[in-house]
Design a protein around this motif. Structure first.
Motif, PDB file in Angstrom:
ATOM      1  N   THR A  75      40.876   2.796  58.202  1.00  0.00           N
ATOM      2  CA  THR A  75      40.146   1.700  57.561  1.00  0.00           C
ATOM      3  C   THR A  75      40.119   0.473  58.456  1.00  0.00           C
ATOM      4  OG1 THR A  75      40.654   2.456  55.316  1.00  0.00           O
ATOM      5  CG2 THR A  75      40.115   0.135  55.586  1.00  0.00           C
ATOM      6  N   TRP A 123      38.828   6.925  52.562  1.00  0.00           N
ATOM      7  CA  TRP A 123      39.997   7.594  53.130  1.00  0.00           C
ATOM      8  C   TRP A 123      41.006   7.995  52.068  1.00  0.00           C
ATOM      9  CZ3 TRP A 123      40.217   9.811  57.658  1.00  0.00           C
ATOM     10  CH2 TRP A 123      39.281   9.430  58.622  1.00  0.00           C
ATOM     11  N   TYR A 143      39.859  11.467  51.133  1.00  0.00           N
ATOM     12  CA  TYR A 143      40.362  12.396  52.151  1.00  0.00           C
ATOM     13  C   TYR A 143      41.869  12.565  52.041  1.00  0.00           C
ATOM     14  CZ  TYR A 143      35.984  12.157  54.879  1.00  0.00           C
ATOM     15  OH  TYR A 143      34.705  12.250  55.325  1.00  0.00           O
ATOM     16  N   ILE A 194      45.052   6.519  55.533  1.00  0.00           N
ATOM     17  CA  ILE A 194      44.210   5.582  54.779  1.00  0.00           C
ATOM     18  C   ILE A 194      44.061   4.237  55.478  1.00  0.00           C
ATOM     19  CG2 ILE A 194      43.980   4.303  52.611  1.00  0.00           C
ATOM     20  CD1 ILE A 194      45.275   6.626  51.187  1.00  0.00           C
TER      21      ILE A 194
END
Length: 497
Positions: free
Chosen positions: A351, A139, A142, A347
């Motif tokens: 997760t 993440w 990304y 993020i």
């Protein structure tokens, strides 16, 4: 549309790959595998260093004074609610992959690790490795890509293109313009190939789900292609409507189904075992995630080295392949949020959900392996796509839950294609935030063709190699973007708290 050189070049490049794959599927798969193996052998250290660097940059920005900077004007407010924002970014980023690999990946790692460790310790290690592949590092790739695009697009008024930060930060001239143009083209190729692979994985899983629902066997390629055709028809309609009406509704529905499925399996399965596994996996992940980002298994045997290339390195470049697509899409829906809010939402929240997901679906797989005599490992070796469905058949209401997996997988594929076609339309039309339906449909056709190539390969390993091949150039591009971002950000006027 036909007066746009970048659009024509991008359609020609991705279309040529699709034609090659359809005409000689094995040839493309072998070429991709050979080239990727060479790159992984020589640049494994650089790939791991890159993704770890991106995570540390994100953490540093979230904790720094720059976390207060808004992605847009200081008076801008978010366009979407926080729930819709999170479901859209998650569905675009990983939805179908979590369904496909939820049980299969931890068990696949376990089959190797159990040769080196005690079986119960191997289960814990396998779950940690899976969480590493889908967690903060993924993440961060990304998130940082999306953050760069959002900052330059909404704060600096640049087109929402991968190449825009390069021109803005380094000045516009023939060299920077050419580099930016090539970066946009390579990003388009990485997006198209990556999404094509996800289409194939999703179709494979839906096919296995249909087989399980109706007790079919030996359906082979015929049913797979039929599902593929239905999928293409399904994503055509959302491509011609407004983003908020199409993508938001699909994402919320898909995440609702997936969330309901997660809760059901947790409660209907061995809850104490699953929750214990989730809690332990959180501790293992928090303790080891940062150092795992620097592991290259250089001193291990060929068996471990091959596994590292086939899984960890492949995943890292896989996320890089999706980074321009997911990053730009996340940027598009994140105007008005601060850098700190963006990083936490992009993020840490996904997760956390991923750790819970693998703890439950991987945990129920390990329960079958460690506490029953079910032939789970044989199934992992023979048919990865069917693992989740076989395990669900041992829980109550199996017909309903299998149907839920099929429906969620189908919706996640549709959301991926819709959002990818939207981003590809943006890239190929100079950063237009609302590309025309004709352009989006054109990309829908190309994505479908690339998905067909992956399906005809008939192999998840071939799909992974082809995706990695498309992503490798972006390893270098993303580092250039981060440098440009940090160069400009240091001159930012920080708003008062």
């Amino acid at each position: 549309m036909f007066n746009n050189p970048k659009l024509l070049a991008a359609l020609a490049l991705t279309g040529a790959i699709a034609v090659w794959g359809i005409a000689d599927t094995q040839g493309l798969a072998e070429f991709a595998n050979n080239l990727v193996t060479i790159q992984f052998t020589s640049r494994a250290w650089f790939i791991m260093l890159t993704v770890s660097f991106m995570l540390f940059v994100c953490l540093g920005l979230a904790l720094s004074k720059y976390g207060r900077v808004k992605l847009g004007e200081d008076t801008d407010e978010p366009e979407f609610s926080t729930v819709s924002w999170l479901t859209m970014l998650f569905a675009a980023g990983m939805g179908v992959g979590l369904l496909y690999w939820g049980t299969a990946e931890p068990l696949t790692h376990y089959s190797l690790i159990a040769e080196y460790e005690d079986p119960r310790k191997a289960a814990s290690t396998a779950l940690f490795v899976t969480n590493f592949h889908w967690g903060l590092h993924a993440w961060a790739i990304y998130g940082l890509t999306g953050l760069v695009i959002a900052y330059f697009g909404f704060r600096r008024g640049c087109p929402s293109l991968v190449g825009s930060p390069i021109v803005h930060a380094l000045g516009q001239n023939k060299i920077t313009s050419a580099v930016a143009w090539v970066c946009d083209l390579l990003a388009i190729a990485a997006i198209a190939i990556g999404v094509g692979g996800s289409i194939a994985m999703g179709v494979f899983q839906v096919k296995e789900g249909v087989d399980a629902l109706f007790g079919l066997s030996g359906t082979g390629l015929g049913l797979t292609l039929a599902i593929f055709v239905v999928l293409c028809l399904a994503y055509a309609l959302p491509l011609v409507v407004d983003l908020s009406k199409g993508m938001a509704v699909l994402s919320n529905t898909a995440m609702g189904v997936a969330g309901g499925l997660l809760v059901f399996v947790l409660l209907a399965g061995p809850t104490h075992f699953l929750m214990g596994g989730v809690l332990q996996s959180i501790a293992d992940y928090a303790s080891n995630v940062l150092q795992q980002g620097f592991r290259t298994y250089t001193f291990m045997d060929e068996n471990i080295g091959g596994w590292f290339q086939a899984w960890t390195l492949t995943y890292m470049v896989w996320w890089l392949a999706w980074a321009p697509f997911v990053g730009v899409f996340i940027a598009r829906i994140s105007r008005g949020r601060t850098i700190r809010e963006f990083i936490v939402g992009v993020i840490f929240v996904p997760t956390g959900f991923s750790i819970l997901w693998f703890g439950v679906f991987g945990g129920i797989g390990f329960y079958g392996v460690l506490n029953t005599d079910a032939p789970v490992m044989e199934l992992v070796r023979d048919n990865v796509s069917a693992v989740a469905f076989v395990l669900l058949q041992h829980l109550p209401f199996s017909t309903l839950t299998i149907f839920a997996v099929v429906a969620a997988a189908f919706l996640f594929i549709v959301t991926s294609v819709v959002s990818a076609a939207f981003v590809l339309g943006m890239f190929s039309t100079g950063g237009d935030l609302n590309p025309s339906a004709r352009v989006k449909l054109s990309w829908g056709v190309v994505l479908g063709a690339l998905g067909l190539v992956m399906i005809l390969s008939g192999s998840i390993d071939a799909v992974k190699s082809i995706i990695a091949l498309g992503a490798l150039p972006f390893v270098f591009i993303v580092m250039l973007l981060v440098v440009c971002f940090l160069k400009v950000l240091k001159h930012e006027e920080i708003p008062a708290q």
